[in-house]
Design a protein around this motif. Structure first.
Motif, PDB file in Angstrom:
ATOM      1  N   VAL A  76      -5.925  -2.575 -16.705  1.00 55.31           N
ATOM      2  CA  VAL A  76      -5.566  -2.694 -15.288  1.00 55.31           C
ATOM      3  C   VAL A  76      -4.077  -2.986 -15.154  1.00 55.31           C
ATOM      4  CG1 VAL A  76      -5.914  -4.032 -13.180  1.00 55.31           C
ATOM      5  CG2 VAL A  76      -7.883  -3.388 -14.589  1.00 55.31           C
ATOM      6  N   GLU A 122      -1.910   2.284  -2.676  1.00 56.48           N
ATOM      7  CA  GLU A 122      -3.049   3.131  -2.367  1.00 56.48           C
ATOM      8  C   GLU A 122      -3.468   3.945  -3.587  1.00 56.48           C
ATOM      9  OE1 GLU A 122      -4.501   6.108   1.207  1.00 56.48           O
ATOM     10  OE2 GLU A 122      -2.359   5.863   0.852  1.00 56.48           O
ATOM     11  N   GLY A 143     -14.689  -4.139 -14.158  1.00 58.32           N
ATOM     12  CA  GLY A 143     -15.168  -4.783 -12.944  1.00 58.32           C
ATOM     13  C   GLY A 143     -14.060  -5.048 -11.944  1.00 58.32           C
ATOM     14  N   VAL A 144     -14.432  -5.084 -10.671  1.00 58.03           N
ATOM     15  CA  VAL A 144     -13.432  -5.300  -9.615  1.00 58.03           C
ATOM     16  C   VAL A 144     -12.812  -6.683  -9.714  1.00 58.03           C
ATOM     17  CG1 VAL A 144     -14.507  -3.685  -8.027  1.00 58.03           C
ATOM     18  CG2 VAL A 144     -15.255  -6.068  -8.029  1.00 58.03           C
ATOM     19  N   GLU A 145     -13.494  -7.596 -10.410  1.00 57.41           N
ATOM     20  CA  GLU A 145     -12.971  -8.956 -10.529  1.00 57.41           C
ATOM     21  C   GLU A 145     -11.888  -9.084 -11.604  1.00 57.41           C
ATOM     22  OE1 GLU A 145     -15.903  -8.484 -13.760  1.00 57.41           O
ATOM     23  OE2 GLU A 145     -15.845  -7.933 -11.633  1.00 57.41           O
ATOM     24  N   ALA A 181      -5.279   1.687  -6.073  1.00 55.09           N
ATOM     25  CA  ALA A 181      -6.651   1.397  -5.656  1.00 55.09           C
ATOM     26  C   ALA A 181      -7.574   2.588  -5.878  1.00 55.09           C
ATOM     27  CB  ALA A 181      -6.661   0.976  -4.188  1.00 55.09           C
ATOM     28  N   LEU A 182      -7.094   3.780  -5.544  1.00 51.53           N
ATOM     29  CA  LEU A 182      -7.925   4.978  -5.715  1.00 51.53           C
ATOM     30  C   LEU A 182      -8.233   5.235  -7.189  1.00 51.53           C
ATOM     31  CD1 LEU A 182      -6.223   7.338  -3.119  1.00 51.53           C
ATOM     32  CD2 LEU A 182      -8.546   6.430  -2.991  1.00 51.53           C
ATOM     33  N   ARG A 221      -8.137   3.090  -9.686  1.00 48.63           N
ATOM     34  CA  ARG A 221      -8.953   2.027 -10.278  1.00 48.63           C
ATOM     35  C   ARG A 221     -10.414   2.140  -9.860  1.00 48.63           C
ATOM     36  NH1 ARG A 221      -8.310  -4.538 -10.791  1.00 48.63           N
ATOM     37  NH2 ARG A 221     -10.430  -4.809 -11.554  1.00 48.63           N
ATOM     38  N   GLN A 222     -10.644   2.472  -8.596  1.00 43.83           N
ATOM     39  CA  GLN A 222     -12.012   2.448  -8.066  1.00 43.83           C
ATOM     40  C   GLN A 222     -12.758   3.770  -8.223  1.00 43.83           C
ATOM     41  OE1 GLN A 222     -11.738   1.100  -3.964  1.00 43.83           O
ATOM     42  NE2 GLN A 222     -10.252  -0.469  -4.520  1.00 43.83           N
ATOM     43  N   HIS A 223     -12.030   4.890  -8.259  1.00 44.33           N
ATOM     44  CA  HIS A 223     -12.704   6.185  -8.169  1.00 44.33           C
ATOM     45  C   HIS A 223     -12.330   7.167  -9.279  1.00 44.33           C
ATOM     46  CE1 HIS A 223     -14.149   4.897  -4.263  1.00 44.33           C
ATOM     47  NE2 HIS A 223     -12.912   4.666  -3.875  1.00 44.33           N
ATOM     48  N   SER A 224     -11.697   6.693 -10.343  1.00 47.89           N
ATOM     49  CA  SER A 224     -11.363   7.591 -11.445  1.00 47.89           C
ATOM     50  C   SER A 224     -11.967   7.064 -12.739  1.00 47.89           C
ATOM     51  CB  SER A 224      -9.840   7.718 -11.598  1.00 47.89           C
ATOM     52  OG  SER A 224      -9.307   6.584 -12.268  1.00 47.89           O
ATOM     53  N   THR A 255       0.836  -1.197   0.000  1.00 53.04           N
ATOM     54  CA  THR A 255       0.000   0.000   0.000  1.00 53.04           C
ATOM     55  C   THR A 255       0.872   1.248   0.000  1.00 53.04           C
ATOM     56  OG1 THR A 255      -1.718  -1.198   1.212  1.00 53.04           O
ATOM     57  CG2 THR A 255      -1.844   1.208   1.210  1.00 53.04           C
TER      58      THR A 255
END
Length: 310
Positions: free
Chosen positions: A234, A171, A187-189, A174-175, A177-180, A149
Protein backbone atom coordinates in the motif's frame (compact mmCIF):
# COMPACT_ATOMS: atom_id res chain seq x y z
CA UNK A 1 -28.12 40.44 13.24
CA UNK A 2 -24.68 40.64 14.85
CA UNK A 3 -22.13 41.70 12.18
CA UNK A 4 -19.30 40.18 14.24
CA UNK A 5 -20.79 36.67 14.00
CA UNK A 6 -20.65 34.69 10.76
CA UNK A 7 -20.96 31.08 9.62
CA UNK A 8 -18.09 29.69 7.54
CA UNK A 9 -18.34 26.45 5.59
CA UNK A 10 -16.12 24.19 3.48
CA UNK A 11 -18.59 21.93 1.65
CA UNK A 12 -16.91 19.35 -0.53
CA UNK A 13 -17.96 16.17 -2.32
CA UNK A 14 -17.53 13.88 0.67
CA UNK A 15 -17.89 16.09 3.75
CA UNK A 16 -19.09 19.41 5.13
CA UNK A 17 -17.29 21.42 7.82
CA UNK A 18 -19.14 24.35 9.37
CA UNK A 19 -17.74 26.93 11.77
CA UNK A 20 -19.60 29.53 13.85
CA UNK A 21 -17.19 32.42 14.26
CA UNK A 22 -17.13 35.68 16.14
CA UNK A 23 -14.29 37.77 14.80
CA UNK A 24 -11.36 35.37 14.63
CA UNK A 25 -12.68 33.04 17.33
CA UNK A 26 -14.42 29.75 16.48
CA UNK A 27 -17.42 29.45 18.80
CA UNK A 28 -18.55 26.05 17.54
CA UNK A 29 -17.89 23.54 14.76
CA UNK A 30 -20.09 20.94 13.11
CA UNK A 31 -19.53 18.30 10.43
CA UNK A 32 -22.02 17.05 7.91
CA UNK A 33 -22.36 15.06 4.66
CA UNK A 34 -20.74 16.06 1.40
CA UNK A 35 -22.84 17.12 -1.56
CA UNK A 36 -22.55 13.69 -3.23
CA UNK A 37 -24.11 11.79 -0.31
CA UNK A 38 -26.99 14.04 0.76
CA UNK A 39 -30.31 12.51 1.79
CA UNK A 40 -32.03 15.92 1.88
CA UNK A 41 -31.67 19.06 -0.20
CA UNK A 42 -28.50 21.11 0.37
CA UNK A 43 -30.57 23.98 1.77
CA UNK A 44 -32.40 21.79 4.26
CA UNK A 45 -29.20 19.99 5.27
CA UNK A 46 -27.55 23.35 5.95
CA UNK A 47 -30.51 24.78 7.87
CA UNK A 48 -30.79 21.66 10.03
CA UNK A 49 -27.12 21.86 10.99
CA UNK A 50 -27.08 25.57 11.80
CA UNK A 51 -30.54 25.67 13.41
CA UNK A 52 -29.64 26.63 16.98
CA UNK A 53 -26.68 28.74 15.80
CA UNK A 54 -29.20 31.26 14.50
CA UNK A 55 -29.97 32.19 18.11
CA UNK A 56 -26.57 33.97 18.03
CA UNK A 57 -27.97 36.10 15.17
CA UNK A 58 -25.18 35.54 12.62
CA UNK A 59 -24.99 38.18 9.91
CA UNK A 60 -24.78 35.48 7.24
CA UNK A 61 -22.82 32.50 5.95
CA UNK A 62 -20.10 32.00 3.37
CA UNK A 63 -19.47 28.59 1.80
CA UNK A 64 -16.78 27.30 -0.55
CA UNK A 65 -16.22 24.03 -2.38
CA UNK A 66 -18.49 21.73 -4.35
CA UNK A 67 -21.54 23.38 -2.81
CA UNK A 68 -21.24 25.80 -5.75
CA UNK A 69 -21.00 23.06 -8.40
CA UNK A 70 -23.68 21.54 -10.62
CA UNK A 71 -24.20 18.80 -8.04
CA UNK A 72 -24.32 21.28 -5.16
CA UNK A 73 -26.80 23.81 -3.80
CA UNK A 74 -26.65 26.25 -6.70
CA UNK A 75 -24.04 26.61 -9.42
CA UNK A 76 -21.62 29.49 -8.97
CA UNK A 77 -19.93 29.98 -12.37
CA UNK A 78 -16.14 29.68 -12.47
CA UNK A 79 -14.08 32.84 -12.39
CA UNK A 80 -11.25 32.84 -14.96
CA UNK A 81 -7.54 33.00 -14.16
CA UNK A 82 -5.67 35.15 -13.46
CA UNK A 83 -7.70 35.93 -10.36
CA UNK A 84 -7.09 37.87 -7.16
CA UNK A 85 -9.17 37.98 -4.00
CA UNK A 86 -10.96 41.03 -5.40
CA UNK A 87 -11.83 39.12 -8.60
CA UNK A 88 -13.31 36.25 -6.61
CA UNK A 89 -15.33 38.60 -4.41
CA UNK A 90 -16.92 40.05 -7.55
CA UNK A 91 -18.02 36.56 -8.62
CA UNK A 92 -19.41 35.41 -5.25
CA UNK A 93 -22.98 34.16 -5.67
CA UNK A 94 -25.47 35.37 -3.04
CA UNK A 95 -28.64 33.54 -2.12
CA UNK A 96 -31.12 33.42 0.75
CA UNK A 97 -31.73 30.46 3.06
CA UNK A 98 -34.86 31.04 5.14
CA UNK A 99 -33.87 34.66 5.73
CA UNK A 100 -30.17 33.97 6.29
CA UNK A 101 -27.89 35.53 3.66
CA UNK A 102 -25.56 32.91 2.16
CA UNK A 103 -22.55 33.67 -0.06
CA UNK A 104 -21.15 30.90 -2.26
CA UNK A 105 -17.56 31.25 -3.44
CA UNK A 106 -17.02 30.48 -7.14
CA UNK A 107 -14.35 28.11 -8.37
CA UNK A 108 -11.61 29.00 -10.83
CA UNK A 109 -10.97 27.92 -14.41
CA UNK A 110 -7.84 28.13 -16.53
CA UNK A 111 -5.98 26.72 -19.50
CA UNK A 112 -3.39 24.53 -17.81
CA UNK A 113 0.29 24.11 -18.76
CA UNK A 114 -0.66 21.19 -21.01
CA UNK A 115 -2.98 23.42 -23.04
CA UNK A 116 -6.17 21.82 -21.71
CA UNK A 117 -9.06 23.14 -19.61
CA UNK A 118 -8.81 22.87 -15.84
CA UNK A 119 -11.02 23.77 -12.88
CA UNK A 120 -10.95 23.95 -9.10
CA UNK A 121 -13.53 24.50 -6.37
CA UNK A 122 -12.55 25.10 -2.75
CA UNK A 123 -8.81 25.15 -3.35
CA UNK A 124 -8.97 28.81 -4.46
CA UNK A 125 -10.17 29.71 -0.95
CA UNK A 126 -7.32 27.76 0.65
CA UNK A 127 -4.84 29.51 -1.63
CA UNK A 128 -6.12 32.96 -0.69
CA UNK A 129 -5.96 31.89 2.95
CA UNK A 130 -2.36 30.76 2.53
CA UNK A 131 -1.49 34.20 1.18
CA UNK A 132 -2.89 35.71 4.38
CA UNK A 133 -1.11 33.22 6.63
CA UNK A 134 2.20 33.71 4.78
CA UNK A 135 2.17 37.26 3.34
CA UNK A 136 5.49 36.64 1.56
CA UNK A 137 3.46 34.61 -0.96
CA UNK A 138 1.79 37.84 -2.12
CA UNK A 139 5.01 39.03 -3.72
CA UNK A 140 6.80 37.42 -6.64
CA UNK A 141 6.15 34.04 -8.25
CA UNK A 142 5.41 30.96 -6.14
CA UNK A 143 4.50 27.33 -6.75
CA UNK A 144 1.90 25.77 -4.46
CA UNK A 145 0.42 22.29 -4.33
CA UNK A 146 -2.82 21.28 -2.68
CA UNK A 147 -2.75 17.48 -2.29
CA UNK A 148 -5.89 15.42 -2.09
CA UNK A 149 -8.39 13.56 -4.22
CA UNK A 150 -7.50 15.91 -7.07
CA UNK A 151 -4.11 17.47 -6.38
CA UNK A 152 -3.68 21.01 -7.67
CA UNK A 153 -0.30 22.43 -8.66
CA UNK A 154 -0.83 26.19 -8.70
CA UNK A 155 1.19 29.24 -9.69
CA UNK A 156 0.66 32.50 -7.79
CA UNK A 157 2.24 35.70 -9.05
CA UNK A 158 2.09 38.91 -7.02
CA UNK A 159 -1.02 37.74 -5.20
CA UNK A 160 -2.91 36.51 -8.29
CA UNK A 161 -3.67 32.86 -9.08
CA UNK A 162 -2.42 32.68 -12.67
CA UNK A 163 -2.91 29.00 -13.47
CA UNK A 164 -2.90 25.44 -12.19
CA UNK A 165 -2.63 21.79 -13.19
CA UNK A 166 -4.74 19.00 -11.69
CA UNK A 167 -3.77 15.36 -11.09
CA UNK A 168 -6.38 12.93 -9.66
CA UNK A 169 -3.81 11.31 -7.39
CA UNK A 170 -6.01 10.46 -4.42
CA UNK A 171 -8.83 9.23 -6.64
CA UNK A 172 -6.46 7.03 -8.66
CA UNK A 173 -4.98 5.57 -5.47
CA UNK A 174 -8.45 4.71 -4.14
CA UNK A 175 -9.56 3.13 -7.41
CA UNK A 176 -6.40 1.03 -7.77
CA UNK A 177 -6.44 -0.09 -4.16
CA UNK A 178 -10.12 -1.02 -4.08
CA UNK A 179 -10.85 -2.22 -7.61
CA UNK A 180 -7.62 -3.56 -9.13
CA UNK A 181 -5.47 -6.65 -8.68
CA UNK A 182 -2.53 -4.54 -7.51
CA UNK A 183 -3.64 -4.73 -3.89
CA UNK A 184 -5.88 -7.78 -4.12
CA UNK A 185 -6.44 -9.32 -0.72
CA UNK A 186 -5.13 -6.29 1.18
CA UNK A 187 -7.71 -5.31 3.78
CA UNK A 188 -9.10 -1.79 3.85
CA UNK A 189 -7.76 -1.42 7.38
CA UNK A 190 -4.13 -1.85 6.24
CA UNK A 191 -2.19 1.42 6.33
CA UNK A 192 0.74 2.01 4.01
CA UNK A 193 4.19 1.75 5.55
CA UNK A 194 6.85 4.44 5.47
CA UNK A 195 9.29 1.90 4.01
CA UNK A 196 6.98 1.04 1.13
CA UNK A 197 6.30 4.71 0.42
CA UNK A 198 10.03 5.47 0.28
CA UNK A 199 10.52 2.54 -2.10
CA UNK A 200 7.87 3.91 -4.44
CA UNK A 201 9.46 7.36 -4.42
CA UNK A 202 12.84 5.83 -5.20
CA UNK A 203 11.51 3.90 -8.20
CA UNK A 204 10.00 7.07 -9.68
CA UNK A 205 13.20 9.00 -9.01
CA UNK A 206 15.13 6.24 -10.80
CA UNK A 207 12.90 5.83 -13.88
CA UNK A 208 10.79 8.99 -14.13
CA UNK A 209 7.01 9.55 -14.20
CA UNK A 210 6.59 8.41 -17.82
CA UNK A 211 7.10 4.80 -16.72
CA UNK A 212 4.45 4.98 -13.97
CA UNK A 213 2.08 2.49 -15.72
CA UNK A 214 4.84 -0.14 -15.81
CA UNK A 215 6.06 0.56 -12.29
CA UNK A 216 2.53 0.24 -10.91
CA UNK A 217 2.40 -3.46 -11.66
CA UNK A 218 5.41 -4.00 -9.41
CA UNK A 219 2.96 -3.49 -6.54
CA UNK A 220 1.51 -6.88 -7.44
CA UNK A 221 4.63 -8.65 -8.67
CA UNK A 222 6.70 -7.76 -5.60
CA UNK A 223 4.03 -9.27 -3.35
CA UNK A 224 4.03 -12.51 -5.36
CA UNK A 225 7.77 -12.92 -5.91
CA UNK A 226 9.54 -10.93 -3.19
CA UNK A 227 7.15 -11.31 -0.26
CA UNK A 228 6.29 -7.62 -0.11
CA UNK A 229 4.00 -7.18 2.89
CA UNK A 230 0.51 -5.73 2.59
CA UNK A 231 1.51 -2.54 4.41
CA UNK A 232 4.59 -2.13 2.22
CA UNK A 233 2.50 -2.74 -0.91
CA UNK A 234 0.00 0.00 0.00
CA UNK A 235 2.84 2.37 0.84
CA UNK A 236 4.64 1.49 -2.41
CA UNK A 237 1.52 2.22 -4.48
CA UNK A 238 1.08 5.57 -2.75
CA UNK A 239 4.75 6.43 -3.18
CA UNK A 240 4.61 5.68 -6.91
CA UNK A 241 1.57 7.91 -7.48
CA UNK A 242 2.65 10.85 -5.32
CA UNK A 243 6.23 10.54 -6.53
CA UNK A 244 5.10 10.61 -10.16
CA UNK A 245 2.94 13.66 -9.43
CA UNK A 246 5.91 15.56 -8.03
CA UNK A 247 8.23 14.39 -10.81
CA UNK A 248 5.77 15.44 -13.51
CA UNK A 249 5.34 18.83 -11.85
CA UNK A 250 9.08 19.30 -12.05
CA UNK A 251 8.92 18.68 -15.80
CA UNK A 252 6.20 21.27 -16.34
CA UNK A 253 7.11 23.93 -13.76
CA UNK A 254 10.91 23.57 -13.82
CA UNK A 255 13.19 23.26 -10.79
CA UNK A 256 10.76 22.87 -7.90
CA UNK A 257 12.86 24.82 -5.41
CA UNK A 258 10.55 25.98 -2.62
CA UNK A 259 6.99 24.64 -2.81
CA UNK A 260 4.17 25.63 -0.46
CA UNK A 261 2.02 22.62 0.40
CA UNK A 262 -1.52 23.28 1.66
CA UNK A 263 -3.42 20.35 3.09
CA UNK A 264 -3.93 17.93 5.96
CA UNK A 265 -0.72 17.29 7.95
CA UNK A 266 -0.40 13.65 6.81
CA UNK A 267 -0.72 14.53 3.13
CA UNK A 268 1.60 17.48 3.55
CA UNK A 269 4.21 15.10 4.93
CA UNK A 270 3.87 12.73 1.97
CA UNK A 271 4.33 15.58 -0.49
CA UNK A 272 7.24 16.93 1.53
CA UNK A 273 9.04 13.61 0.97
CA UNK A 274 8.06 13.41 -2.71
CA UNK A 275 9.18 16.96 -3.46
CA UNK A 276 12.45 16.37 -1.59
CA UNK A 277 13.05 13.32 -3.79
CA UNK A 278 12.85 15.69 -6.78
CA UNK A 279 15.29 18.21 -5.29
CA UNK A 280 12.78 20.66 -3.84
CA UNK A 281 11.85 21.69 -0.32
CA UNK A 282 8.53 22.47 1.33
CA UNK A 283 6.79 25.01 3.49
CA UNK A 284 3.61 23.44 4.87
CA UNK A 285 0.33 25.19 5.70
CA UNK A 286 -2.57 23.42 7.40
CA UNK A 287 -5.53 23.13 5.05
CA UNK A 288 -8.21 23.86 7.66
CA UNK A 289 -6.41 27.01 8.80
CA UNK A 290 -6.08 28.10 5.17
CA UNK A 291 -9.82 27.62 4.53
CA UNK A 292 -10.77 29.78 7.51
CA UNK A 293 -8.30 32.48 6.52
CA UNK A 294 -9.53 32.41 2.93
CA UNK A 295 -13.19 32.62 3.88
CA UNK A 296 -12.35 35.54 6.15
CA UNK A 297 -10.73 37.30 3.18
CA UNK A 298 -13.76 36.69 0.98
CA UNK A 299 -16.42 37.49 3.59
CA UNK A 300 -18.76 40.35 2.80
CA UNK A 301 -17.74 43.63 4.46
CA UNK A 302 -19.63 44.50 7.61
CA UNK A 303 -22.80 46.48 6.97
CA UNK A 304 -22.57 45.76 3.21
CA UNK A 305 -25.74 45.53 1.19
CA UNK A 306 -26.80 41.96 0.39
CA UNK A 307 -28.40 41.33 -2.97
CA UNK A 308 -30.14 37.98 -3.24
CA UNK A 309 -29.98 35.97 -6.48
CA UNK A 310 -33.35 36.18 -8.20
Amino acid sequence: MDPSIFIFGDWGTSRLRLYLRQGKSVLDRRDGPGVSVLTKSPEQTFLDLVGDWREAQPAGAILCGMVGSRIGWVEAPYAPCPATADDLREHVLKIDADGLPVSIVPGLSCVNPLGGPDVMRGEETQILGALELDPALKHGRHLLVLPGTHSKWTVVEDGAITGFLTAPVGETFALLRQHSTLAAGVGVEVQGSAQGFAMGLARIAEHGPALLPHLLFETRARQLLEGLSAADAVGFLSGLLIGADAAAARQWFGDLGKVTVIGAPALNNFYDQAIASQGGHVTAIDGDAAVLAGLTTLSPPKNSDFHVLA
